[in-house]
Design an enzyme around this catalytic site. Structure first.
Site, PDB file in Angstrom:
ATOM      1  N   HIS A  59      -5.695 -20.701  35.169  1.00 19.58           N
ATOM      2  CA  HIS A  59      -6.005 -19.415  35.480  1.00 19.58           C
ATOM      3  C   HIS A  59      -4.710 -18.515  34.981  1.00 19.58           C
ATOM      4  CE1 HIS A  59      -9.352 -20.872  37.436  1.00 19.58           C
ATOM      5  NE2 HIS A  59     -10.052 -19.730  37.299  1.00 19.58           N
ATOM      6  N   HIS A 115     -17.204 -16.766  30.055  1.00 17.13           N
ATOM      7  CA  HIS A 115     -17.388 -18.356  29.797  1.00 17.13           C
ATOM      8  C   HIS A 115     -18.532 -18.764  28.966  1.00 17.13           C
ATOM      9  CE1 HIS A 115     -13.896 -19.058  32.043  1.00 17.13           C
ATOM     10  NE2 HIS A 115     -14.425 -18.510  33.210  1.00 17.13           N
ATOM     11  N   GLU A 155     -10.335 -18.947  30.079  1.00 23.45           N
ATOM     12  CA  GLU A 155     -10.286 -18.052  31.336  1.00 23.45           C
ATOM     13  C   GLU A 155      -9.767 -16.765  30.730  1.00 23.45           C
ATOM     14  OE1 GLU A 155     -11.037 -18.366  34.260  1.00 23.45           O
ATOM     15  OE2 GLU A 155     -11.654 -20.609  34.254  1.00 23.45           O
ATOM     16  N   HIS A 163     -16.841 -11.565  33.601  1.00 23.94           N
ATOM     17  CA  HIS A 163     -15.742 -12.808  33.143  1.00 23.94           C
ATOM     18  C   HIS A 163     -16.689 -14.120  33.181  1.00 23.94           C
ATOM     19  CE1 HIS A 163     -12.261 -15.305  34.034  1.00 23.94           C
ATOM     20  NE2 HIS A 163     -13.265 -16.002  34.405  1.00 23.94           N
ATOM     21  N   GLU A 164     -17.508 -14.196  34.298  1.00 23.28           N
ATOM     22  CA  GLU A 164     -18.300 -15.634  34.231  1.00 23.28           C
ATOM     23  C   GLU A 164     -19.254 -15.660  33.032  1.00 23.28           C
ATOM     24  OE1 GLU A 164     -17.293 -17.732  35.975  1.00 23.28           O
ATOM     25  OE2 GLU A 164     -16.098 -16.606  37.497  1.00 23.28           O
TER      26      GLU A 164
END
Length: 524
Positions: free
Chosen positions: A416, A333, A354, A329-330
Site C-alpha cells: 500500500h 484490482h 494497489e 478500488h477493489e
C-alpha cells in the site's frame, strides 16, 4: 430494471495455439475487397496480425525452439485490440511467459511486450514430490481451509527460469483471508516465489442520498442482481444476491447490509459506465463481464480475492466500507488482474496493483461527481476507517507516511505504501503540480522538473488504461513508465502536450528514463 434506492451507503476465451493463420478473407463474402473484409471483422484482423507477429518472433516475442505461444484473449481497448498470449516450454506452462501485442482493426501491429525472455536449458523432471511441495505451501498459512493439487511449471519471474511446483492454498494468514499461489523449486524444495489473490484495501462513507441502481425482477420478486451488467450482483457472505418483495432497498442505516449493497452497486455501476464512456473498456473484465460483491465481512477491511469483492466496516462499526472510491478500488484490482499479465508478484508489482485501485477509485469518483462525496484524490476520506481520516493522499502520499518518490527501496516497501509514486504520478498528470481552483498543490521530487502541467483526469485515465493494455506479469515502475509513454504517443502523438506531461510527471516522481522508451518530441 432500474430502481430507486432509499439510501446509497455504501467468459473466458479458450487458448488457441499460434500457427500460420488462414487467410482472413476465408469467412467473408466472395468478391469483397480487402478494406471491406477488415471493416467486417476488425477483431479478427487484429488477432491475425498479432498471431503473425508472435509466430515471427517480432521484437520481444522471440522464444527458444522448445517454446510455443498460445493466444488467450483479444480485448478491445480504446479503439485498438490487446491480444494476449501465454507460453509453454516442452509442454509445461511458463509462469512469467505472458506477452501482449497491440494491434488495430486494419491488421497492423502497434506495440509488443513480453514479461520474460526465452527459456532455455531448464530440466523438466522434478526431484521434489508434489505432496512435499503442497506441504511447504500450506506452511505459509496459519489456517488452511482448502488446497489444490500442485502443477509443474517453469517459473520465469526470477533472475533465471526454474522448474517449480505451483501450489494453491487458501485460508488465513495473520488472521486475514488469503489465497496464495506458492511456487516451490522442484529441484531444491525452497519457496521460489509466491503471490496472494486476496488484495486487501479499506473504505469510505456511505451517504449519497436517494440514487437509482440497476437490479432485476418484477411483480413481487426482486434481486440485487444487475440485469444489464453481466456478473454484477450484491449480497451477504454466502454469495447469494439479496432479494425482496419490492423494488426499494436499504434503510438508511450505516449498519444495514442491504443499504451497503445499494452503495456498492451504485459505485460499481458508475465505474462500469466510466470505463465505457471515458476509457473505451467493455465491462470490468474488458469483455462485457463483471464480478459479484459481498457485504458483511466481519473485519475492518475490504478486499478482492480473484473472484469477488468483499466489504467490511469501520472500526467503530458504524459504517460499511462500500463508498464509491473503495468499491471502485477493489474492482480496480479486478481490472488489473484481467488486463494482460494478470496480477504478477513482488512488492513493487503489488504497489502498482494497489495504486491502480486508487486510480480507478479517483476516476470513478470524478465520473460520478456526487455532491455528497466530491472528487478529491483521497482514499477513504468519508469512512474515517480507524479514526485517522483518509488512508492515502494521491496528491501527496507523504501525508499518510507513504513515499512520494520512486527509489531503490520501493521493491521492499509494503504494497500500500509502494503505491505512493504511481498515485503521485497520476495526480500530477491529471491535475499538475499547481492546479489552482481549490485543488491541492503537489510536490515534485528532487531532480524533477520545476513544474508539471495537468491534462485532465479523463485523458490521464486513457493513458493509464493504454498502459495497462501493455502490462506483463513482470511489471515494475520502469515498465509502467515505458508503457504509459507508448500509450500517450499512440493516443495523442509524440509531439503532443499529453506525451510531454506524461514524461514530466514520471520525472517528477523520480522514475528514471528507460532505455528504448518512446520519445516525446516536445518538452514539458
Amino acid at each position: 430494471m432500474r430502481r430507486r434506492a432509499l439510501l446509497a451507503a455504501a467468459a473466458g476465451i479458450a487458448a488457441v495455439a499460434v500457427m500460420a493463420p488462414t487467410t482472413p478473407a476465408s469467412a467473408k463474402p466472395p468478391g469483397a475487397t480487402g478494406a471491406e473484409r477488415v471493416a467486417a471483422d476488425p477483431r479478427a484482423s487484429a488477432a491475425t496480425a498479432a498471431d503473425r507477429a508472435v509466430a515471427s518472433g517480432l521484437d520481444e516475442l522471440r522464444v527458444s525452439p522448445d517454446e510455443a505461444y498460445q493466444r488467450t484473449a483479444v480485448t478491445p481497448t480504446g479503439g485498438l485490440y490487446s491480444v494476449t498470449y501465454q507460453r509453454s516450454y516442452k509442454g509445461l506452462p511458463v509462469v512469467g511467459g505472458d506477452a501482449v501485442v497491440i494491434a488495430d482493426g486494419l491488421g497492423r501491429v502497434r506495440d509488443t511486450a513480453a514479461a520474460a525472455g526465452a527459456v532455455r536449458g531448464v530440466p523438466t523432471t522434478a526431484e521434489v514430490s508434489a505432496d512435499t511441495a503442497l506441504e511447504t505451501a500450506k506452511g505459509r498459512l496459519s489456517r488452511v481451509d482448502d488446497s489444490r493439487a500442485p502443477r509443474l511449471v517453469v517459473l520465469a519471474w526470477g533472475e533465471r527460469p526454474v522448474l517449480a511446483w505451483e501450489a494453491t492454498v487458501s485460508g488465513l494468514a495473520d488472521g486475514r483471508p488469503s489465497i496464495q499461489h506458492v511456487f516451490v523449486d522442484a529441484r531444491t524444495g525452497e519457496v521460489a516465489d509466491a503471490y496472494d489473490d486476496v488484495k486487501a484495501g479499506t473504505g469510505t462513507g456511505y451517504y449519497y442520498g436517494s440514487v437509482t441502481i440497476n437490479t432485476s425482477g418484477s411483480g413481487s420478486s426482486y434481486s440485487m442482481t444487475d440485469g444489464t451488467r453481466s456478473g454484477i450482483r450484491c449480497g451477504g457472505q454466502n454469495g447469494s444476491a439479496y432479494t425482496g418483495t419490492d423494488d426499494a432497498w436499504g434503510t438508511g442505516s450505516g449498519t444495514n447490509l442491504e443499504t451497503a449493497c445499494v452503495d456498492g452497486l451504485y459505485g460499481v455501476q458508475r465505474e462500469w459506465d466510466m470505463l465505457r464512456d471515458w476509457l473505451g473498456r467493455n465491462g470490468i473484465n474488458g469483455n462485457g463481464g463483471g464480478f459479484p460483491m459481498r457485504v458483511g465481512l466481519a473485519d475492518v477491511n475490504a478486499y478482492w480475492n480473484g473472484s469477488y469483492t468483499n466489504f467490511g466496516h469501520s472500526q467503530d462499526n458504524q459504517r460499511q466500507a462500500t463508498p464509491i472510491d473503495v468499491v471502485a478500488h477493489e474492482f480496480g484490482h479486478a481490472i488489473f488482474q484481467t488486463t494482460p499479465g494478470g496480477a504478477g508478484s513482488g512488492n513493487e508489482n503489488g504497489g502498482i496493483n494497489e495504486a491502480t485501485g486508487d486510480v480507478f477509485g479517483a476516476l470513478t469518483e470524478a465520473y460520478a461527481n456526487n455532491p455528497n462525496d466530491p472528487p478529491d484524490y483521497q482514499v477513504g476520506e468519508e469512512v474515517n476507517l480507524v479514526g485517522d481520516g483518509p488512508i492515502r493522499y494521491m496528491y501527496n502520499p507523504s501525508l499518510a507516511g507513504d513515499p512520494n518518490c520512486w527509489s531503490s527501496s520501493i521493491p521492499s516497501t509494503e504494497v500500500h505504501a509502494a503505491a505512493g509514486p504511481l498515485n503521485h504520478w497520476f495526480y500530477l498528470l491529471a491535475e499538475g503540480s499547481a492546479p489552482g481552483g481549490g485543488k491541492p498543490n503537489s510536490p515534485i521530487c528532487s531532480g524533477g522538473p520545476s513544474s508539471v502541467s495537468g491534462i485532465g483526469i479523463q485523458k490521464a485515465g486513457k493513458i493509464y488504461m493504454g498502459a495497462l493494455a501493455r502490462k506483463t506479469s513482470s511489471w515494475r515502475y520502469a515498465g509502467v513508465r515505458s508503457a504509459s509513454l507508448a500509450a500517450a504517443v499512440e493516443l495523442y502523438g509524440a509531439s503532443s502536450a499529453e506525451c510531454a506531461a506524461t514524461k514530466a510527471a514520471w520525472n517528477a516522481v523520480s522514475v528514471p528514463v528507460q532505455s528504448g522508451e518512446p520519445t516525446c518530441s516536445s518538452s514539458a
